[in-house]
Design a protein around this motif. Structure first.
Motif, mmCIF file in Angstrom:
data_model
loop_
_atom_site.group_PDB
_atom_site.id
_atom_site.type_symbol
_atom_site.label_atom_id
_atom_site.label_comp_id
_atom_site.label_asym_id
_atom_site.label_seq_id
_atom_site.Cartn_x
_atom_site.Cartn_y
_atom_site.Cartn_z
ATOM 1 N N THR A 31 63.542 1.442 -43.013
ATOM 2 C CA THR A 31 63.680 2.544 -43.979
ATOM 3 C C THR A 31 64.318 3.811 -43.411
ATOM 4 O OG1 THR A 31 61.418 3.288 -43.470
ATOM 5 C CG2 THR A 31 61.695 1.786 -45.346
ATOM 6 N N HIS A 32 64.110 4.109 -42.132
ATOM 7 C CA HIS A 32 64.481 5.429 -41.618
ATOM 8 C C HIS A 32 65.520 5.428 -40.495
ATOM 9 C CE1 HIS A 32 60.762 6.412 -43.752
ATOM 10 N NE2 HIS A 32 61.142 7.670 -43.733
ATOM 11 N N PHE A 33 65.751 4.307 -39.837
ATOM 12 C CA PHE A 33 66.643 4.307 -38.677
ATOM 13 C C PHE A 33 68.097 4.221 -39.137
ATOM 14 C CE2 PHE A 33 63.524 2.667 -35.219
ATOM 15 C CZ PHE A 33 62.749 3.789 -35.429
ATOM 16 N N ALA A 34 68.761 5.370 -39.188
ATOM 17 C CA ALA A 34 70.162 5.414 -39.591
ATOM 18 C C ALA A 34 71.038 4.746 -38.540
ATOM 19 C CB ALA A 34 70.591 6.855 -39.809
ATOM 20 N N PHE A 35 72.255 4.389 -38.935
ATOM 21 C CA PHE A 35 73.180 3.740 -38.014
ATOM 22 C C PHE A 35 74.594 4.227 -38.316
ATOM 23 C CE2 PHE A 35 72.873 1.149 -41.784
ATOM 24 C CZ PHE A 35 74.166 0.719 -42.036
ATOM 25 N N THR A 36 75.481 3.968 -37.414
ATOM 26 C CA THR A 36 76.872 4.375 -37.605
ATOM 27 C C THR A 36 77.724 3.159 -37.958
ATOM 28 O OG1 THR A 36 77.301 4.125 -35.228
ATOM 29 C CG2 THR A 36 76.677 6.309 -36.014
ATOM 30 N N HIS A 37 78.617 3.358 -38.906
ATOM 31 C CA HIS A 37 79.539 2.293 -39.320
ATOM 32 C C HIS A 37 80.928 2.898 -39.510
ATOM 33 C CE1 HIS A 37 80.881 -1.428 -41.098
ATOM 34 N NE2 HIS A 37 81.349 -0.772 -42.158
ATOM 35 N N ASN A 38 81.863 2.441 -38.686
ATOM 36 C CA ASN A 38 83.235 2.977 -38.706
ATOM 37 C C ASN A 38 83.248 4.486 -38.490
ATOM 38 O OD1 ASN A 38 84.324 0.407 -39.184
ATOM 39 N ND2 ASN A 38 84.154 0.660 -41.422
ATOM 40 N N GLY A 39 82.386 4.957 -37.595
ATOM 41 C CA GLY A 39 82.340 6.373 -37.272
ATOM 42 C C GLY A 39 81.573 7.233 -38.248
ATOM 43 N N THR A 40 80.957 6.619 -39.268
ATOM 44 C CA THR A 40 80.205 7.359 -40.278
ATOM 45 C C THR A 40 78.726 7.032 -40.175
ATOM 46 O OG1 THR A 40 82.103 7.261 -41.784
ATOM 47 C CG2 THR A 40 79.967 7.844 -42.742
ATOM 48 N N VAL A 41 77.887 8.058 -40.206
ATOM 49 C CA VAL A 41 76.439 7.851 -40.149
ATOM 50 C C VAL A 41 75.948 7.404 -41.515
ATOM 51 C CG1 VAL A 41 74.195 8.922 -39.754
ATOM 52 C CG2 VAL A 41 76.157 9.577 -38.344
ATOM 53 N N CYS A 42 75.269 6.262 -41.532
ATOM 54 C CA CYS A 42 74.744 5.711 -42.781
ATOM 55 C C CYS A 42 73.223 5.856 -42.792
ATOM 56 C CB CYS A 42 75.134 4.249 -42.927
ATOM 57 S SG CYS A 42 74.581 3.503 -44.473
ATOM 58 N N ALA A 43 72.702 6.674 -43.706
ATOM 59 C CA ALA A 43 71.262 6.923 -43.804
ATOM 60 C C ALA A 43 70.666 6.414 -45.108
ATOM 61 C CB ALA A 43 70.980 8.418 -43.660
ATOM 62 N N ASP A 44 71.458 5.651 -45.866
ATOM 63 C CA ASP A 44 70.967 5.102 -47.128
ATOM 64 C C ASP A 44 69.943 4.008 -46.848
ATOM 65 O OD1 ASP A 44 71.108 4.614 -50.071
ATOM 66 O OD2 ASP A 44 71.859 2.672 -49.370
ATOM 67 N N ARG A 45 68.775 4.090 -47.497
ATOM 68 C CA ARG A 45 67.681 3.159 -47.204
ATOM 69 C C ARG A 45 68.046 1.714 -47.515
ATOM 70 N NH1 ARG A 45 61.612 5.479 -48.241
ATOM 71 N NH2 ARG A 45 61.766 7.306 -46.878
ATOM 72 N N GLU A 46 68.759 1.482 -48.597
ATOM 73 C CA GLU A 46 69.142 0.121 -48.946
ATOM 74 C C GLU A 46 70.077 -0.470 -47.902
ATOM 75 O OE1 GLU A 46 70.681 -0.143 -52.855
ATOM 76 O OE2 GLU A 46 68.831 0.532 -53.841
ATOM 77 N N SER A 47 71.006 0.345 -47.416
ATOM 78 C CA SER A 47 71.930 -0.130 -46.381
ATOM 79 C C SER A 47 71.190 -0.396 -45.081
ATOM 80 C CB SER A 47 73.037 0.902 -46.164
ATOM 81 O OG SER A 47 73.771 1.122 -47.353
ATOM 82 N N ILE A 48 70.249 0.498 -44.748
ATOM 83 C CA ILE A 48 69.453 0.301 -43.535
ATOM 84 C C ILE A 48 68.654 -0.997 -43.629
ATOM 85 C CG2 ILE A 48 67.519 1.216 -42.204
ATOM 86 C CD1 ILE A 48 68.466 4.022 -42.955
ATOM 87 N N LEU A 49 68.059 -1.252 -44.793
ATOM 88 C CA LEU A 49 67.264 -2.462 -44.978
ATOM 89 C C LEU A 49 68.133 -3.706 -44.887
ATOM 90 C CD1 LEU A 49 64.591 -3.830 -45.657
ATOM 91 C CD2 LEU A 49 65.107 -3.474 -48.080
ATOM 92 N N ARG A 50 69.308 -3.697 -45.538
ATOM 93 C CA ARG A 50 70.200 -4.858 -45.494
ATOM 94 C C ARG A 50 70.649 -5.149 -44.069
ATOM 95 N NH1 ARG A 50 72.470 -2.657 -50.294
ATOM 96 N NH2 ARG A 50 74.152 -1.736 -49.039
#
Length: 202
Positions: A31-50
């Motif tokens: 739910t909370h651990f954001a990640f980077t994708h193509n140089g962009t920080v992704c903090a969306d919970r659904e994306s984090i879960l997927r």
């Protein structure tokens, strides 16, 4: 499993603390651990879960079921916690990345390889010690002459009070640990595995 002593409450508290930690980690990772994708920080919970579902969420969830063992000790679910061993390479990678980004430390390939070898050597010795004691505790319980009943560091008679395990002629089996505590039996078993893996063994 090998060195379990139900009456030692501090071990149960440690198990509970470890399980709570990993369950909390499971929740935060999903739910909370954001990640980077193509140089962009992704903090969306659904994306984090997927992303987490594709990178070990099932293994982490199954290994966390070992917490049920605390309330139902007969189910032997504690073995599920061994699944967390697959997280070790990821853990080592995260430590290396943290030291590189936060501390400005560059770990050479040789140092990384040496550290990995030492870590897995320690794990291998621990596992062999546990396997040795599992054989003694569950498989050879009714065998008089085993490595445990023959482990008499002060030169005592095999299977007597001075050995790792004492043979009971009336019951036709040996006890689990004849030392002052299960910790002493673990150290003796670890010593046995160290000498076996590091030298000729006997």
């Amino acid at each position: 499993l090998a060195f379990r002593v139900e009456e030692e409450g501090h071990i149960v508290l440690f198990d509970i603390a470890a399980d709570v930690f990993f369950i909390t980690d499971l929740y935060l990772r999903s739910t909370h651990f954001a990640f980077t994708h193509n140089g962009t920080v992704c903090a969306d919970r659904e994306s984090i879960l997927r992303r987490y579902m594709k990178r070990g969420m099932v293994v982490d969830a199954v290994s966390s079921l070992s917490v049920i063992e605390i309330f139902a000790p007969t189910l032997q679910l504690r073995l599920l916690s061994l699944l967390r061993i697959v997280r070790i390479p990821s853990f080592i990678k995260k430590i290396r990345e943290h030291l590189s980004l936060r501390g400005g430390m560059r770990i050479s390939l040789a140092t990384n390889l040496l550290g990995t070898i030492i870590l897995f050597y320690a794990i291998a010795n621990h596992w062999v010690a546990c396997i040795w004691f599992i054989i003694h505790r569950y498989i050879e319980r009714k065998v008089e002459f085993t490595w445990a009943t023959s482990d008499c560091p002060w030169g005592a008679e095999v299977g007597s009070d001075g050995c790792l395990a004492k043979w009971d002629k009336i019951l036709g089996e040996h006890n689990i640990c004849n030392m002052d505590s299960m910790r002493d039996c673990y150290l003796r078993s670890l010593h046995f595995s160290l000498t076996t893996l590091s030298t000729v063994g006997y």
